[in-house]
Design a protein around this motif. Sequence first.
Motif, mmCIF file in Angstrom:
data_model
loop_
_atom_site.group_PDB
_atom_site.id
_atom_site.type_symbol
_atom_site.label_atom_id
_atom_site.label_comp_id
_atom_site.label_asym_id
_atom_site.label_seq_id
_atom_site.Cartn_x
_atom_site.Cartn_y
_atom_site.Cartn_z
ATOM 1 N N THR A 17 23.090 35.801 23.585
ATOM 2 C CA THR A 17 23.886 36.965 23.979
ATOM 3 C C THR A 17 24.535 36.752 25.344
ATOM 4 O OG1 THR A 17 22.448 38.445 22.708
ATOM 5 C CG2 THR A 17 23.812 39.443 24.431
ATOM 6 N N ASP A 18 23.742 36.285 26.303
ATOM 7 C CA ASP A 18 24.246 36.143 27.679
ATOM 8 C C ASP A 18 25.317 35.067 27.797
ATOM 9 O OD1 ASP A 18 22.417 38.072 28.275
ATOM 10 O OD2 ASP A 18 20.998 36.751 29.300
ATOM 11 N N LEU A 19 25.144 33.964 27.065
ATOM 12 C CA LEU A 19 26.068 32.832 27.180
ATOM 13 C C LEU A 19 27.145 32.834 26.100
ATOM 14 C CD1 LEU A 19 23.480 29.981 27.990
ATOM 15 C CD2 LEU A 19 24.773 31.411 29.596
ATOM 16 N N GLY A 20 27.067 33.768 25.151
ATOM 17 C CA GLY A 20 28.044 33.812 24.070
ATOM 18 C C GLY A 20 27.947 32.623 23.138
ATOM 19 N N LEU A 21 26.725 32.121 22.932
ATOM 20 C CA LEU A 21 26.526 30.925 22.120
ATOM 21 C C LEU A 21 26.711 31.193 20.636
ATOM 22 C CD1 LEU A 21 23.251 29.458 23.692
ATOM 23 C CD2 LEU A 21 25.581 28.678 24.079
ATOM 24 N N SER A 22 27.218 30.204 19.937
ATOM 25 C CA SER A 22 27.083 30.134 18.485
ATOM 26 C C SER A 22 25.858 29.272 18.202
ATOM 27 C CB SER A 22 28.320 29.503 17.840
ATOM 28 O OG SER A 22 29.461 30.288 18.079
ATOM 29 N N MET A 23 25.059 29.685 17.205
ATOM 30 C CA MET A 23 23.832 28.954 16.926
ATOM 31 C C MET A 23 23.647 28.766 15.436
ATOM 32 S SD MET A 23 21.004 30.546 19.539
ATOM 33 C CE MET A 23 19.756 29.667 18.614
ATOM 34 N N ALA A 24 23.048 27.637 15.082
ATOM 35 C CA ALA A 24 22.573 27.409 13.714
ATOM 36 C C ALA A 24 21.077 27.184 13.807
ATOM 37 C CB ALA A 24 23.264 26.208 13.082
ATOM 38 N N PHE A 25 20.329 27.982 13.078
ATOM 39 C CA PHE A 25 18.873 27.950 13.160
ATOM 40 C C PHE A 25 18.322 27.462 11.830
ATOM 41 C CE2 PHE A 25 14.598 29.309 13.863
ATOM 42 C CZ PHE A 25 14.449 29.392 15.231
ATOM 43 N N ILE A 26 17.768 26.243 11.843
ATOM 44 C CA ILE A 26 17.210 25.648 10.634
ATOM 45 C C ILE A 26 15.732 26.003 10.535
ATOM 46 C CG2 ILE A 26 16.671 23.482 9.456
ATOM 47 C CD1 ILE A 26 19.110 22.260 10.859
ATOM 48 N N SER A 27 15.314 26.530 9.404
ATOM 49 C CA SER A 27 13.917 26.898 9.246
ATOM 50 C C SER A 27 13.577 27.036 7.764
ATOM 51 C CB SER A 27 13.621 28.223 9.964
ATOM 52 O OG SER A 27 12.260 28.590 9.840
ATOM 53 N N HIS A 28 12.291 26.845 7.451
ATOM 54 C CA HIS A 28 11.808 27.148 6.107
ATOM 55 C C HIS A 28 11.168 28.534 6.087
ATOM 56 C CE1 HIS A 28 8.214 25.686 8.198
ATOM 57 N NE2 HIS A 28 7.555 26.465 7.377
ATOM 58 N N ASP A 29 11.052 29.169 7.267
ATOM 59 C CA ASP A 29 10.377 30.455 7.413
ATOM 60 C C ASP A 29 11.412 31.584 7.372
ATOM 61 O OD1 ASP A 29 8.971 32.712 8.236
ATOM 62 O OD2 ASP A 29 7.656 31.559 9.547
ATOM 63 N N LEU A 30 11.450 32.309 6.261
ATOM 64 C CA LEU A 30 12.465 33.338 6.083
ATOM 65 C C LEU A 30 12.293 34.499 7.052
ATOM 66 C CD1 LEU A 30 12.716 33.431 2.184
ATOM 67 C CD2 LEU A 30 14.140 32.199 3.809
ATOM 68 N N SER A 31 11.064 34.782 7.485
ATOM 69 C CA SER A 31 10.855 35.885 8.425
ATOM 70 C C SER A 31 11.503 35.573 9.770
ATOM 71 C CB SER A 31 9.359 36.157 8.605
ATOM 72 O OG SER A 31 8.693 35.031 9.137
ATOM 73 N N VAL A 32 11.482 34.304 10.168
ATOM 74 C CA VAL A 32 12.137 33.894 11.408
ATOM 75 C C VAL A 32 13.651 34.044 11.273
ATOM 76 C CG1 VAL A 32 12.634 31.894 12.876
ATOM 77 C CG2 VAL A 32 10.281 32.355 12.157
ATOM 78 N N ILE A 33 14.204 33.588 10.164
ATOM 79 C CA ILE A 33 15.649 33.698 9.931
ATOM 80 C C ILE A 33 16.085 35.158 9.940
ATOM 81 C CG2 ILE A 33 17.472 33.320 8.219
ATOM 82 C CD1 ILE A 33 16.557 30.769 9.623
ATOM 83 N N ARG A 34 15.310 35.995 9.290
ATOM 84 C CA ARG A 34 15.657 37.411 9.216
ATOM 85 C C ARG A 34 15.644 38.059 10.591
ATOM 86 N NH1 ARG A 34 12.977 41.627 4.882
ATOM 87 N NH2 ARG A 34 14.317 43.413 5.331
ATOM 88 N N ALA A 35 14.746 37.593 11.474
ATOM 89 C CA ALA A 35 14.598 38.207 12.789
ATOM 90 C C ALA A 35 15.716 37.834 13.748
ATOM 91 C CB ALA A 35 13.252 37.816 13.393
ATOM 92 N N ILE A 36 16.335 36.664 13.568
ATOM 93 C CA ILE A 36 17.233 36.157 14.616
ATOM 94 C C ILE A 36 18.668 35.941 14.157
ATOM 95 C CG2 ILE A 36 16.818 33.686 14.237
ATOM 96 C CD1 ILE A 36 16.639 33.352 17.272
ATOM 97 N N CYS A 37 18.921 35.858 12.851
ATOM 98 C CA CYS A 37 20.236 35.410 12.359
ATOM 99 C C CYS A 37 21.100 36.547 11.837
ATOM 100 C CB CYS A 37 20.057 34.361 11.255
ATOM 101 S SG CYS A 37 19.232 32.857 11.836
#
Length: 292
Positions: free
Chosen positions: A204-224
Amino acid sequence: MSDDLLTASGIEVTYGGRRTLSGQRVDGVKVLHGVDISIRRGETIGIVGESGSGKTTLGRALLKLIDISSGSICFDGTDITHLPDTRMRPLRRRMQMIFQDPMASLNPRHTIRRILVEPLLLHGVAKDAKAAERRVSTILERVTLPQSCLDRNPHELSGGQRQRIGIARAALLEPDFVLADEIVSGLDVSTQAQVLNLLKELSTDLGLSMAFISHDLSVIRAICNRVYVMRNGLVVEEGPCDRVFADPASGYTRMLLDAIPLPEVDPEWLGRGMESDERKTPPQPSPQGGGS
């Protein structure tokens, strides 16, 4: 200016293809089979799938850490598909990666100070060593690490601390895009929450674009914001996280969701993880807070 920072079209990656001494062509193993993906400015996407689905290969291909055998990649309006190393070098600072195993990505013979200061000088982000030291001191505060870490080597830090150093190293270079590959898979629930909250704040602060690779769907749901679901080197489903998790169009996505012990993921688990850390007491993870 396009809303898309990074786009890839028809990406294919083949490992092991070669020619024998007699000139005969030996086919390799195709890992990606024509993948299309786009990442908007300031957006965080998730790339999920079981082991062997091709998600890590896709991430490394997007950063041109491995060669693609077909397709095209465009970064901020520049076609980087066949860009030589000399022309890619100025873009490297803007495209950073946080690795799954921070111990393997941090030079064990170097102090944390050297690991963080040298990239700033190499890429010209800081004009001299003193300016670099000031930047490093500031970022350590952002990732909640004491200044005493600077004179330690990676093996003297905990896994969560090393992962914060990996995040700090990427953020120091003021990138536009960050790829995070399974970066919380080896951490406990409380440390996962702290690391993910840190990434959300920096994004948020830096205006980053991010790609978050994970097998954990709860993590993806929380951040993406959006998610790409991969299977056998193909994207089988893509869309906003809320829609994909609530009403998956693919049977494979439904299978992944059903594999979560309790599929209703608690959206407040990140906040509780941070509160537990502030109180310095062991956290009580939500039963829905999916670990690795």
